[in-house]
Design an enzyme around this catalytic site. Sequence first.
Site, PDB file in Angstrom:
ATOM      1  N   GLU A   1       2.882  15.570  43.080  1.00 12.20           N
ATOM      2  CA  GLU A   1       4.301  15.339  43.372  1.00 12.20           C
ATOM      3  C   GLU A   1       4.818  16.075  44.598  1.00 12.20           C
ATOM      4  O   GLU A   1       5.550  15.480  45.409  1.00 12.20           O
ATOM      5  CB  GLU A   1       5.165  15.664  42.153  1.00 12.20           C
ATOM      6  CG  GLU A   1       5.093  14.632  41.039  1.00 12.20           C
ATOM      7  CD  GLU A   1       3.856  14.746  40.170  1.00 12.20           C
ATOM      8  OE1 GLU A   1       3.081  15.696  40.378  1.00 12.20           O
ATOM      9  OE2 GLU A   1       3.662  13.899  39.280  1.00 12.20           O
TER      10      GLU A   1
ATOM     11  N   HIS B   1       9.883  15.173  29.328  1.00 10.54           N
ATOM     12  CA  HIS B   1       9.920  13.782  29.793  1.00 10.54           C
ATOM     13  C   HIS B   1      11.215  13.081  29.397  1.00 10.54           C
ATOM     14  O   HIS B   1      11.240  11.855  29.284  1.00 10.54           O
ATOM     15  CB  HIS B   1       8.749  12.982  29.205  1.00 10.54           C
ATOM     16  CG  HIS B   1       7.445  13.155  29.925  1.00 10.54           C
ATOM     17  ND1 HIS B   1       6.774  14.349  29.982  1.00 10.54           N
ATOM     18  CD2 HIS B   1       6.669  12.275  30.616  1.00 10.54           C
ATOM     19  CE1 HIS B   1       5.641  14.189  30.661  1.00 10.54           C
ATOM     20  NE2 HIS B   1       5.557  12.948  31.054  1.00 10.54           N
TER      21      HIS B   1
HETATM   22  C1  LIG Z   1       3.233  16.396  36.901  1.00 10.59           C
HETATM   23  C2  LIG Z   1       3.007  15.109  36.228  1.00 10.59           C
HETATM   24  N1  LIG Z   1       2.833  14.009  36.951  1.00 10.59           N
HETATM   25  C3  LIG Z   1       2.636  12.821  36.367  1.00 10.59           C
HETATM   26  C4  LIG Z   1       2.608  12.730  35.006  1.00 10.59           C
HETATM   27  C5  LIG Z   1       2.426  11.379  34.327  1.00 10.59           C
HETATM   28  N2  LIG Z   1       1.071  11.343  33.785  1.00 10.59           N
HETATM   29  C6  LIG Z   1       0.835  11.700  32.516  1.00 10.59           C
HETATM   30  S1  LIG Z   1      -0.772  11.725  32.161  1.00 10.59           S
HETATM   31  C7  LIG Z   1      -1.172  11.184  33.699  1.00 10.59           C
HETATM   32  C8  LIG Z   1      -2.600  10.968  34.066  1.00 10.59           C
HETATM   33  C9  LIG Z   1      -3.365  12.213  33.907  1.00 10.59           C
HETATM   34  O1  LIG Z   1      -4.695  11.987  34.173  1.00 10.59           O
HETATM   35  P1  LIG Z   1      -5.744  13.075  33.775  1.00 10.59           P
HETATM   36  O2  LIG Z   1      -5.295  14.411  34.259  1.00 10.59           O
HETATM   37  O3  LIG Z   1      -7.068  12.607  34.266  1.00 10.59           O
HETATM   38  O4  LIG Z   1      -5.706  13.144  32.214  1.00 10.59           O
HETATM   39  P2  LIG Z   1      -6.101  12.013  31.206  1.00 10.59           P
HETATM   40  O5  LIG Z   1      -4.862  11.261  30.885  1.00 10.59           O
HETATM   41  O6  LIG Z   1      -7.133  11.166  31.843  1.00 10.59           O
HETATM   42  O7  LIG Z   1      -6.634  12.754  30.038  1.00 10.59           O
HETATM   43  C10 LIG Z   1      -0.051  11.047  34.489  1.00 10.59           C
HETATM   44  C11 LIG Z   1      -0.055  10.601  35.887  1.00 10.59           C
HETATM   45  C12 LIG Z   1       2.817  13.902  34.278  1.00 10.59           C
HETATM   46  N3  LIG Z   1       2.869  13.910  32.956  1.00 10.59           N
HETATM   47  N4  LIG Z   1       2.984  15.078  34.905  1.00 10.59           N
END
Ligand SMILES: Cc1ncc(C[n+]2csc(CCOP(=O)(O)OP(=O)(O)O)c2C)c(N)n1
Lengths: 351, 351, 329, 329
Positions: free
Chosen positions: C60, C129
Site C-alpha cells: 500500500e 476491515h
Molecule cells: C495491508 C493489507 N492489504 C491488503 C489486504 C487484503 N488481503 C487480505 S489477504 C490478501 C492476500 C494475502 O496473500 P498472502 O499473504 O499470500 O496470504 P494467503 O491469503 O495466501 O494466505 C489480501 C491482499 C489486507 N488484508 N491487508
Amino acid sequence: MTAPIDTAVAEKVPRSNTGLLALYRQMRRVRTFEERVGELFVRGQSAGSMLHLSIGEESAAVGVASLMRDGDTFTTHHRGHGIFLARGADPNRMMAEIGGKEEGYCRGKGGSMHIADMGLGHLGANAIVGGGIPAVVGAGLASKREGKGAVSIAFFGDGAMQQGILYESMNMAALWDLPVIFVCINNQYGMGTRIEQATKGRALHERGLAFGLNSETVDGLDVRDVRAAAGRIIDGARGGTPGFLAVECYRFFGHARMDKSPYRTPEDEERGRAKDPVGFARKALVESGESSEAVLDALDAEIAREMDATIDFTVAAREPALQTMFRDVYAPGEPEPESVAARIDRILAGD
Amino acid sequence: MTAPIDTAVAEKVPRSNTGLLALYRQMRRVRTFEERVGELFVRGQSAGSMLHLSIGEESAAVGVASLMRDGDTFTTHHRGHGIFLARGADPNRMMAEIGGKEEGYCRGKGGSMHIADMGLGHLGANAIVGGGIPAVVGAGLASKREGKGAVSIAFFGDGAMQQGILYESMNMAALWDLPVIFVCINNQYGMGTRIEQATKGRALHERGLAFGLNSETVDGLDVRDVRAAAGRIIDGARGGTPGFLAVECYRFFGHARMDKSPYRTPEDEERGRAKDPVGFARKALVESGESSEAVLDALDAEIAREMDATIDFTVAAREPALQTMFRDVYAPGEPEPESVAARIDRILAGD
Amino acid sequence: MAEMTYRDALKQALRDAMAEDDTVMVIGEEVGRYGGAYGVTKGLYEEFGPDRLIDTPISEPAIVGAAVGAAMSGLRPVAELMYVDFIGMTMDQLGNQAAKIRYMFGGQVGVPMVLRTQGGTGRSAGAQHSQSLEAYVMHTPGLRLVMPATVSDAYHLLRQSLRQPDPVVFIEHKALYTMKEDVDLAAPAPEWGKARVHRTGDDLVIVTYSRQLHHALAAAEAMARKGVEATVIDLRSLNPLDFDTVRAHVERVGRVMVVSEGVMTAGVGAELSARIHEECFDFLAEPVIRVCGEDIPISVSVELEKNSVPTAAFIQTAGEKLVGLRSAA
Amino acid sequence: MAEMTYRDALKQALRDAMAEDDTVMVIGEEVGRYGGAYGVTKGLYEEFGPDRLIDTPISEPAIVGAAVGAAMSGLRPVAELMYVDFIGMTMDQLGNQAAKIRYMFGGQVGVPMVLRTQGGTGRSAGAQHSQSLEAYVMHTPGLRLVMPATVSDAYHLLRQSLRQPDPVVFIEHKALYTMKEDVDLAAPAPEWGKARVHRTGDDLVIVTYSRQLHHALAAAEAMARKGVEATVIDLRSLNPLDFDTVRAHVERVGRVMVVSEGVMTAGVGAELSARIHEECFDFLAEPVIRVCGEDIPISVSVELEKNSVPTAAFIQTAGEKLVGLRSAA
Ligand SMILES: Cc1ncc(C[n+]2csc(CCOP(=O)(O)OP(=O)(O)O)c2C)c(N)n1
Ligand SMILES: Cc1ncc(C[n+]2csc(CCOP(=O)(O)OP(=O)(O)O)c2C)c(N)n1
Ligand SMILES: [Mg+2]
Ligand SMILES: [Mg+2]
C-alpha cells in the site's frame, strides 16, 4: 466430546511424539477443523464470510508448531487457524470465536482474523497483511532478555513478502541477533494473484539471506521435511541467529469463503492439490507399515467427531451481550467510553 | 556573475564533455555551493538549521547526473543539493530557496529539503527518509509508456535502506521492468549511526539482487568509476531492466548544521575524508597532465565567485509575502482556504 | 433512465474516463484480472488491458507513492486501497507527499490522482476491515475528500474527481455496492462540491454523507409518519465542504443532527458540529446532536458491529428526542 | 525546588522510571549513543546501557510494531518517533494494532507502551517536520494522548504515562525543550487526566494545551493590562479528556476560545468546540472561537511558518474581539 483415550493422545502426541503419525494426526485435525469452518459458514453461523482456510498448508503449521515450546510466542496472519490449532488451541473456543460468540477466545470481538491466546503464546492473528510481523521483534527482545531460549515466530503468507515492514523487521532481528523466525507460507497466491505476478526475484529465502538471516526454502509436501528445516532454523534462533523459512505449498480453495477462484484453471488446481501434505503423510504411513488404512480411518473418524462438536458448541454458544461493546477499549478499572446515546440524553437534558 | 567564457564552459561541459575535467568542475561547483550553504547558515540567512551538506558525496551526484538526459526524472533525499546542482540547477535559485525566499525554486515554501524543479525533471527532494522513492515507480510507468527511453532515478542515503517502502518500490520496478534506478549514496552514517549499526547483511547491492534488480556497489573515490558503473545501470534501465547502485563515500561533516559529530573520532573522520572525490580528481588531472594546478586554481576561483554570488542573491531576495501562505494548497482557480482570522471575524459578526 | 448498481456506476465512471482520456489508469491490488475485491473494475482489464489496469503487489505505501509519481508525470492514476482501514500505512505518502507537493514546491506541479477505497461496517469483517477513517483525510489540507451515497453520485462524483487538479480521496461504502437506482448518466452532472438536499422539512436538519444518508432518510420517513419533518442533507464531498447549503437550512430550522459512521471523538461529526454551532449560533434552538460511531473498535460479532454505528432506528430516536417528541424513549 | 528544563525533566522521568522498573526500555532512532535528536535521552545510554536504550534503524513502522510486541511480552517500551510528522507511516501499527489489541482479543492482554514524539513549529523545519498531528491520535479509540506544556508536567505526565495499562502517545513540543521552570519533582504528582487551570478570570476562557498554553498565558497577561481577565486551562491530556474542568469554567464565564496548533478542520479544536457547544449550550454568550493552525501546510519561510499557527498576539486579538473590546483591530 472425544473418547478419553484419544484425548490423551491428542494432548501428548504433539509434544512428546514427533513421529509421522503424530504429525499426521495434527495435520488431519487442522484439515478437518477447516472443513468445519466451511460448514459453519454454509450454515450461516459464522461471523461474516472473511474466513480463510489453510487447507493445503497443514505441513507448514504442524511442522513448525511441533517444535514450539512453552514460552515461545508467535503471530499469525489471516489464514492462521491451522497454526494455532497445531500449537494446542481448543478447537471449540476457536470455532466459537469464528462464530463471533462470547465463548470464543476473544469473546466474539475478534473473529477468525483476530484470534489470540496469551496462554499459548499466540500474540494474535492479523487482518492486515504483514501487520503481525514486527511484534515478534519486540517479543524477541523480551525473550532474549529473559535468556531462557524462547523464540518468537511470525507466520505470514507470500503476499506479505511485498510489505515493507517485513524487511524492516528482518533487518532489526538480524541486527540484534534476536531469537526470531520469519515463516512464509507460500501457497502460491495472494487472493487472485500468483506469486510470480507480485514478487520478483530469486527464491524467497534469498531475500532472507540478503538481510543476514539464516534462510531456507522447503517443500511443504512432506511434513517431515518441513519439520527438519524448521528445526534447523528454530535451533539457530534459539542460539541467537534469527532465521527465515519459506514453506512451499498450495492454497487448495478460494481466498475466502466467497471466492471460487475463477482466475485459475482446473488444471492449475489439480496440479496444486497434488501437493497434499495430509494425503502424502497418510500414504507414507501406510506404505512404510507404520500404520494401516484401518487405524487411520479410525483416527480420522475420531477427529471428525472432535471437530463436529465444535459446530454444536458454537451454535449453542451465546452472542456477546450488547453492553460488552464498550468493554476492553481500555484496561479494566478505566472508565468505559460514554455511549452516543447516553451522551445525547445528557445533552438534551441540558446536562 | 561569471565571465562569459566560463559560463559557456559551465553550460556545455556537463552535457557534451564527459572527461574528468568536466566532472571535476561540477564536483567543485557542488562542494563550493555546499560551503556557501554553510556560510548562509552562519550568517543567519538560512531558513532554519536543517541543512544537510553533501560534501564528500560529489562523485555520486556528478557521476550519475552526468548521464542524465532531457526527459529523465529524479527524486532526492534531504541531502540532495549536489545532485540537483549537478543536474543543471540554477545555484542562485537554489540558495534563495534554502534561504526561504520568494526567488527560490519553490518560492520559499519548500526550503533545503523540498527543492524541486519540473523543468529539469526534479520531482522533489524529501524530508522523509525514503519518502521520495516510490514516486520513481510512477514516473517509470509514465516513461515506459512514452517509450522514449527516459529513466527515473531515486537518490537516497544508506538510512533509507532501512525503510520498507524501498523494498516495495524495488519489487514493483523489477516486476514491471520499469526504466527506474535506485541510487543509494552510502555515506556510512545516518545521523549518529554507522551503517553497520543499522543495516545488516551483505553488501547493499545484494539486496537489490535479491529483488531481481541489476545491482552494483561502487567506490565513490573516483568519479569516473561511479560514472562507469552508473552508465551500466542506467543503460540497463533505459533498456527495461531496472537497477540499483550503491555509491560508497563518506559524510565529511555533521548530519546537519548543528551536529558536530561527537559520536565519531577524529581518526574516523580523517580516514573517511581521505575518500575525497574532489581532491582525487584534481590530483588525477594534474598527474595525468590533463590539467595543471594553475588552470584548476583559476577554475576553482571562478566557481568561488559564481557561488559567492548566490549568497548576495539570496540576501537581496524577498521574503514571500504573507498572503502567499494560502496559495498553492490547491490548484490555481480553486478557492484558497479561509484564514482563521477571517473566519473569526465572520463568526463574531454573527455571519 | 436505467437501473444500475452503485458498483456498476463506479465502473461506468472509470470506463468513460478511461475511454475519454488515455492517461487515466487504475493501479492497485486485484484491480485487473480479478476485477477488484468488490468487483468494481470487473471487465475493465479485458477492455483496456494490463497497461491501464495495473495489478500490484500488496504494498500500500508504494501503491500510493507510485500514484503520486505517476500523477506528477502526466498520468491520471486511480490508485485503489482495498479497505480504507489500510490507509494508516499510507498516511505518509498521502499526507506528507500527495497533499503537500503542490504547496512545498511553490505551485510548480500538482498531484492529480484519485485514491479510491471503501469503508464502513456491514460485513462482520472485524476491527481492521470495518472502519470509517475519513477524518484523517479531512484533517489533512491539500486532500479532497469525496464520499458518494447514491448510485448517480457514484458515477458523477468519480468522473468529477478524475478531472480534479488535486489529489482526491474517494471513499465508497462497502454496504452500498449492490444498491440499485434508476439513473440517467447522460443527465447533467451535479455541481462539484455542492451538497444535495434530499428532503426538506421544518422540524430538524440531518446533515450526513455516505451510507448514513440512507439510514437518515429511513429515519426521516419514520419520523414523518409521526408528524416530524426532517430536512436531510447529503454533503457528498467533505472537501470541498458545501457549508452554505448546510447554513441555509440550519438557520431556517434551528435543530440539527449530524450523522457520521466514523467514531465520534475528533471525527467528521466534530467538525460539522463545531462549524454549525460557530456559524449558526444565533439560529440554534438546541445544541447540535452528534450521532456518530461509538468511540470503540468494531467487533466481528454481528450484533456488536451493528450497534457500533448509527442505525436508522437510532437516528430516529435521537431525532425525536431532539424535537422533543413525547413518545421518544 | 530546582531550575530545570523541559528536556531535562523528560530525561529525569525516563531515568526514574528506568531505575524503578527494569522492564522500561527506550527504543528508537538515535536514542542511545546520540542521546536523542532533541537531546532528551542524552546520558541515559551511559547509565543504563544498550539493552535499555536501543538504537534502531530508520524504520518507524517496525519500531512501533516492535514496541507493541515488547509491550505484549512483559516489557514497558518507550518508543520514540523523532518527529510526529512521521506518524503517518506508523498509523497502521498504532491504530490497527496498538490501539485495538486489547479490544480485539477480548481483554486478554494490553499494550502498555509509550510512544514519545515531538511536534509543532518553531524551527523552520518545513512542511514535513513542523506539524501537529495529535488529531489523528485523538480520533483513534484505544490510544491515550498526552501533551505536556510545562516542565513539571513533562516530568509527571511521562512518569504517569509509564504506569498506564494502555498505549499512550506522548507528544512534546519542539519549541519547549529549552524552557526552564523551578520544579520540585518530589512534590505530589497532579491527578492523572486532570486539566490544570493556570489563571482564572471572568471575561473569557481559553482552553488549550502544549506550547499554545504559553502563548495563551502571554495573551492573557496582555489582555489583563486592558482589563480583560481570562481563565486559561491547560488540558494536559486529550485522552483522557477532563471536560468537567472545562465545563465548570465555561458555564461560569460564557465566552470561550480553544487554541490548538494543529490545523483547524477536523482537528482537536473541532472536538473541543463541538463538545463545549453541545454540553454548555445554554451558558454560552457567544459561539466558541477556534484559534488553530491554518488549513495549510507549514512553509520553511520563517514569517510564513510563524503565521501559520496561533501566536500570542493573534490570541490576544481574537480574545479581545470575543469579549467585544472596542480597541480590537
Ligand atoms: C495491508 C493489507 N492489504 C491488503 C489486504 C487484503 N488481503 C487480505 S489477504 C490478501 C492476500 C494475502 O496473500 P498472502 O499473504 O499470500 O496470504 P494467503 O491469503 O495466501 O494466505 C489480501 C491482499 C489486507 N488484508 N491487508
Ligand atoms: C522517516 C524519517 N525518519 C527519520 C528522519 C530523521 N532523519 C533525517 S535524516 C536521517 C538520517 C538519514 O540517513 P541517510 O539516509 O543515510 O542519509 P544521510 O543523512 O546520511 O545523507 C534521519 C534519521 C526522517 N527525516 N524521516
Ligand atoms: Mg498466499
Ligand atoms: Mg547516510
